[in-house]
Design an enzyme around this catalytic site. Structure first.
Site, PDB file in Angstrom:
ATOM      1  N   ARG A  13       0.843  -1.216   0.000  1.00 47.43           N
ATOM      2  CA  ARG A  13       0.000   0.000   0.000  1.00 47.43           C
ATOM      3  C   ARG A  13       0.871   1.256   0.000  1.00 47.43           C
ATOM      4  NH1 ARG A  13      -2.199  -3.478  -1.319  1.00 47.43           N
ATOM      5  NH2 ARG A  13      -4.030  -4.535  -0.561  1.00 47.43           N
TER       6      ARG A  13
ATOM      7  N   SER B 134     -10.928  -0.720   3.491  1.00 44.17           N
ATOM      8  CA  SER B 134     -10.132  -0.979   4.703  1.00 44.17           C
ATOM      9  C   SER B 134      -9.603   0.340   5.244  1.00 44.17           C
ATOM     10  CB  SER B 134      -8.935  -1.877   4.383  1.00 44.17           C
ATOM     11  OG  SER B 134      -9.382  -3.054   3.784  1.00 44.17           O
TER      12      SER B 134
ATOM     13  N   GLU C 176      -5.150   3.860   6.226  1.00 49.87           N
ATOM     14  CA  GLU C 176      -4.848   3.689   4.795  1.00 49.87           C
ATOM     15  C   GLU C 176      -5.307   4.913   3.988  1.00 49.87           C
ATOM     16  OE1 GLU C 176      -5.555  -0.390   3.047  1.00 49.87           O
ATOM     17  OE2 GLU C 176      -6.524   0.798   1.492  1.00 49.87           O
TER      18      GLU C 176
HETATM   19  C1  LIG Z   1     -15.480  -0.403  -0.761  1.00 53.41           C
HETATM   20  C2  LIG Z   1     -13.991  -0.162  -0.985  1.00 53.41           C
HETATM   21  C3  LIG Z   1     -13.154  -1.249  -1.173  1.00 53.41           C
HETATM   22  C4  LIG Z   1     -11.779  -1.051  -1.396  1.00 53.41           C
HETATM   23  N1  LIG Z   1     -11.002  -2.158  -1.609  1.00 53.41           N
HETATM   24  C5  LIG Z   1      -9.679  -2.004  -1.836  1.00 53.41           C
HETATM   25  C6  LIG Z   1      -8.841  -3.151  -2.084  1.00 53.41           C
HETATM   26  O1  LIG Z   1      -9.305  -4.291  -2.120  1.00 53.41           O
HETATM   27  N2  LIG Z   1      -7.534  -2.927  -2.300  1.00 53.41           N
HETATM   28  C7  LIG Z   1      -6.978  -1.684  -2.300  1.00 53.41           C
HETATM   29  O2  LIG Z   1      -5.766  -1.572  -2.505  1.00 53.41           O
HETATM   30  N3  LIG Z   1      -7.739  -0.582  -2.081  1.00 53.41           N
HETATM   31  C8  LIG Z   1      -9.066  -0.714  -1.850  1.00 53.41           C
HETATM   32  N4  LIG Z   1      -9.858   0.393  -1.615  1.00 53.41           N
HETATM   33  C9  LIG Z   1      -9.227   1.720  -1.585  1.00 53.41           C
HETATM   34  C10 LIG Z   1      -9.341   2.486  -2.929  1.00 53.41           C
HETATM   35  O3  LIG Z   1     -10.283   1.899  -3.758  1.00 53.41           O
HETATM   36  C11 LIG Z   1      -7.998   2.553  -3.658  1.00 53.41           C
HETATM   37  O4  LIG Z   1      -7.023   3.150  -2.844  1.00 53.41           O
HETATM   38  C12 LIG Z   1      -8.102   3.340  -4.964  1.00 53.41           C
HETATM   39  O5  LIG Z   1      -6.913   3.160  -5.718  1.00 53.41           O
HETATM   40  C13 LIG Z   1      -8.328   4.849  -4.754  1.00 53.41           C
HETATM   41  O6  LIG Z   1      -8.612   5.425  -6.010  1.00 53.41           O
HETATM   42  P1  LIG Z   1      -9.311   6.826  -6.160  1.00 53.41           P
HETATM   43  O7  LIG Z   1      -9.296   7.166  -7.602  1.00 53.41           O
HETATM   44  O8  LIG Z   1     -10.643   6.807  -5.503  1.00 53.41           O
HETATM   45  O9  LIG Z   1      -8.287   7.759  -5.366  1.00 53.41           O
HETATM   46  P2  LIG Z   1      -8.609   9.030  -4.438  1.00 53.41           P
HETATM   47  O10 LIG Z   1      -9.269   8.556  -3.192  1.00 53.41           O
HETATM   48  O11 LIG Z   1      -9.281  10.071  -5.222  1.00 53.41           O
HETATM   49  O12 LIG Z   1      -7.127   9.510  -4.092  1.00 53.41           O
HETATM   50  C14 LIG Z   1      -6.280   8.713  -3.275  1.00 53.41           C
HETATM   51  C15 LIG Z   1      -4.886   9.339  -3.263  1.00 53.41           C
HETATM   52  O13 LIG Z   1      -4.304   9.223  -4.558  1.00 53.41           O
HETATM   53  C16 LIG Z   1      -3.955  10.513  -5.084  1.00 53.41           C
HETATM   54  N5  LIG Z   1      -4.249  10.458  -6.526  1.00 53.41           N
HETATM   55  C17 LIG Z   1      -5.442  10.153  -7.106  1.00 53.41           C
HETATM   56  N6  LIG Z   1      -5.314  10.169  -8.432  1.00 53.41           N
HETATM   57  C18 LIG Z   1      -4.026  10.504  -8.717  1.00 53.41           C
HETATM   58  C19 LIG Z   1      -3.286  10.715  -9.920  1.00 53.41           C
HETATM   59  N7  LIG Z   1      -3.855  10.545 -11.120  1.00 53.41           N
HETATM   60  N8  LIG Z   1      -1.981  11.079  -9.831  1.00 53.41           N
HETATM   61  C20 LIG Z   1      -1.383  11.228  -8.624  1.00 53.41           C
HETATM   62  N9  LIG Z   1      -2.037  11.062  -7.442  1.00 53.41           N
HETATM   63  C21 LIG Z   1      -3.346  10.702  -7.496  1.00 53.41           C
HETATM   64  C22 LIG Z   1      -4.827  11.498  -4.318  1.00 53.41           C
HETATM   65  O14 LIG Z   1      -4.252  12.787  -4.278  1.00 53.41           O
HETATM   66  C23 LIG Z   1      -4.891  10.840  -2.948  1.00 53.41           C
HETATM   67  O15 LIG Z   1      -3.702  11.136  -2.241  1.00 53.41           O
HETATM   68  C24 LIG Z   1     -11.239   0.247  -1.409  1.00 53.41           C
HETATM   69  C25 LIG Z   1     -12.098   1.354  -1.227  1.00 53.41           C
HETATM   70  C26 LIG Z   1     -13.467   1.149  -1.019  1.00 53.41           C
HETATM   71  C27 LIG Z   1     -14.370   2.333  -0.867  1.00 53.41           C
END
Ligand SMILES: Cc1cc2nc3c(=O)[nH]c(=O)nc-3n(C[C@H](O)[C@H](O)[C@H](O)COP(=O)(O)OP(=O)(O)OC[C@H]3O[C@@H](n4cnc5c(N)ncnc54)[C@H](O)[C@@H]3O)c2cc1C
Length: 353
Positions: free
Chosen positions: A179, A253, A349
């Site tokens: 992570r 998580s 996380e």
């Molecule tokens: C129901 C649920 C289940 C999940 N299950 C998992 C799982 O099984 N495994 C897992 O690893 N994660 C899981 N997650 C966490 C999440 O889905 C991941 O971390 C996902 O990659 C976040 O993507 P996002 O586009 O929503 O990022 P955001 O929440 O919008 O951003 C997260 C971070 O990334 C940065 N960021 C976003 N886009 C970019 C970009 N293009 N360039 C640079 N920085 C950027 C943001 O500034 C922030 O710091 C889960 C979340 C939920 C709600």
């Protein structure tokens, strides 16, 4: 805080789509209330360079927003929000040992997994249904059911938020960890990922080592499942145990599984012989954060309108109308009690803003 229609109406400025006072409630899966002072919809790498060279936005601090599924918003965001909406998926190359697929940072991760399967490009099925965007996937090296992004990664393009220069980084340069990546360390908030290229190994091999997938094999008697069957199994397992953010706000998580030394692990087993722990190759041990939280009696409990999901103690939920501050208060209370009982400091996380 509601936004007046006039304040949130988009205005086009030098090809950039800029919104003022935009509500972020629908842009984060916790459903937390917060506004962005300025929000720019980024639809190409050129848009990022336009922001960097913009007379007003260029100087402002920036916050990069994907699908908001790993985010706890505790206040309005004063930084200029770059909402990643770069689309496009294509098969870039077919090599003897792999397919290379390229996707824009704004593509939904699950949509990419589905697209690959629909085009007979297996390899991402274990990571089905992870919310969020392709661009955020390398940030915390997403992973599930025995596969992490780093296992399927080729390279990515990112734009520097100070110079506007585009760089291409390979896996070693991204410094992926559990992570973790360079985008949570040295490049945090400094670089916008615009394109990600994935490497899907040929011939495809099923990854079934994860306990819940082994159970599916035993239940169904299918010892050699197709990628589509694994996709269906993963979706079914996830739907049964994780709350759908469209129904109950959450960020998946909430805490990382702590990694401890063998000595620390012995100490914790001394406190509770049932503690769930997995040996790692380097001699350390990974503990199940959800088990530690459950052992402290948190499952189903609430503080204010933020709560611990009844079916999975690792997931914090918005029970309706919660604020980011309530989520943070609950998270701190959980950290304190796990520390008090096991001497382990749980690390959140999601990114707290
Ligand atoms: C129901 C649920 C289940 C999940 N299950 C998992 C799982 O099984 N495994 C897992 O690893 N994660 C899981 N997650 C966490 C999440 O889905 C991941 O971390 C996902 O990659 C976040 O993507 P996002 O586009 O929503 O990022 P955001 O929440 O919008 O951003 C997260 C971070 O990334 C940065 N960021 C976003 N886009 C970019 C970009 N293009 N360039 C640079 N920085 C950027 C943001 O500034 C922030 O710091 C889960 C979340 C939920 C709600």
């Amino acid at each position: 805080m509601p936004t007046s229609p006039a304040a949130s109406a988009p205005s086009v400025s030098v090809d950039l789509l800029i919104e003022r006072g935009a509500s972020l409630r629908a842009c984060n899966t916790f459903g937390l209330p917060a506004n962005a002072h300025t929000l720019v919809r980024v639809r190409s790498a050129a848009d990022v360079r336009r922001v960097v060279n913009h007379p007003e936005l260029g100087r402002a601090p920036k916050f990069i927003l994907g699908g908001g599924s790993n985010l706890v918003l505790t206040q309005d965001v004063q930084a200029c929000v770059l909402k990643m909406e770069i689309e496009g998926i294509r098969l870039l190359d077919t090599r003897d040992d792999a397919w290379i697929v390229e996707a824009g940072a704004g593509v939904g991760w699950h949509a990419l997994v589905q697209w690959c399967l629909d085009h007979d490009l297996p390899g991402l099925e274990n990571m089905a249904l992870i919310p969020g965007t392709v661009g955020a996937a390398p940030v915390q090296n997403i992973g599930a059911y025995g596969v992490e992004l780093k296992d399927r990664f080729e390279s990515l393009d990112a734009v520097d938020l100070i110079t506007g220069r585009m760089v291409t980084l390979d896996a070693a340069q991204c410094r992926f960890g559990y992570r973790d990546s360079v985008f949570k360390q040295a490049l945090a908030g400094k670089s916008v990922i615009t394109t990600v290229r994935l490497r899907l190994p040929r011939p495809w091999q099923a990854v079934l080592g994860y306990l819940e997938l082994e159970r599916k094999v035993a239940e169904t008697g299918i010892t050699e499942p197709t990628a589509r069957q694994i996709f269906d199994w993963v979706c079914a397992i996830r739907r049964a145990k994780l709350p759908d953010p469209a129904v109950i706000g959450n960020a998946g998580s909430f805490f990382k599984n702590p990694v401890v030394t063998a000595e620390q692990c012995r100490d914790i087993i001394g406190r509770d012989p049932h503690v769930v722990h997995y040996p790692l190759e380097d001699g350390s041990f990974k503990l199940a954060a959800g088990w530690l939280i459950d052992a402290c009696g948190w499952k189903g409990k609430s503080i204010g309108r933020a709560g611990v999901y009844d079916k999975q103690a690792l997931v914090l939920v918005n029970r309706g109308g919660a604020s980011g501050a309530e989520v943070v208060t609950l998270a701190r209370a959980i950290q304190e009690s796990v520390y008090g009982r096991f001497g382990i400091r749980l690390e959140p996380e999601p990114v707290v803003v």
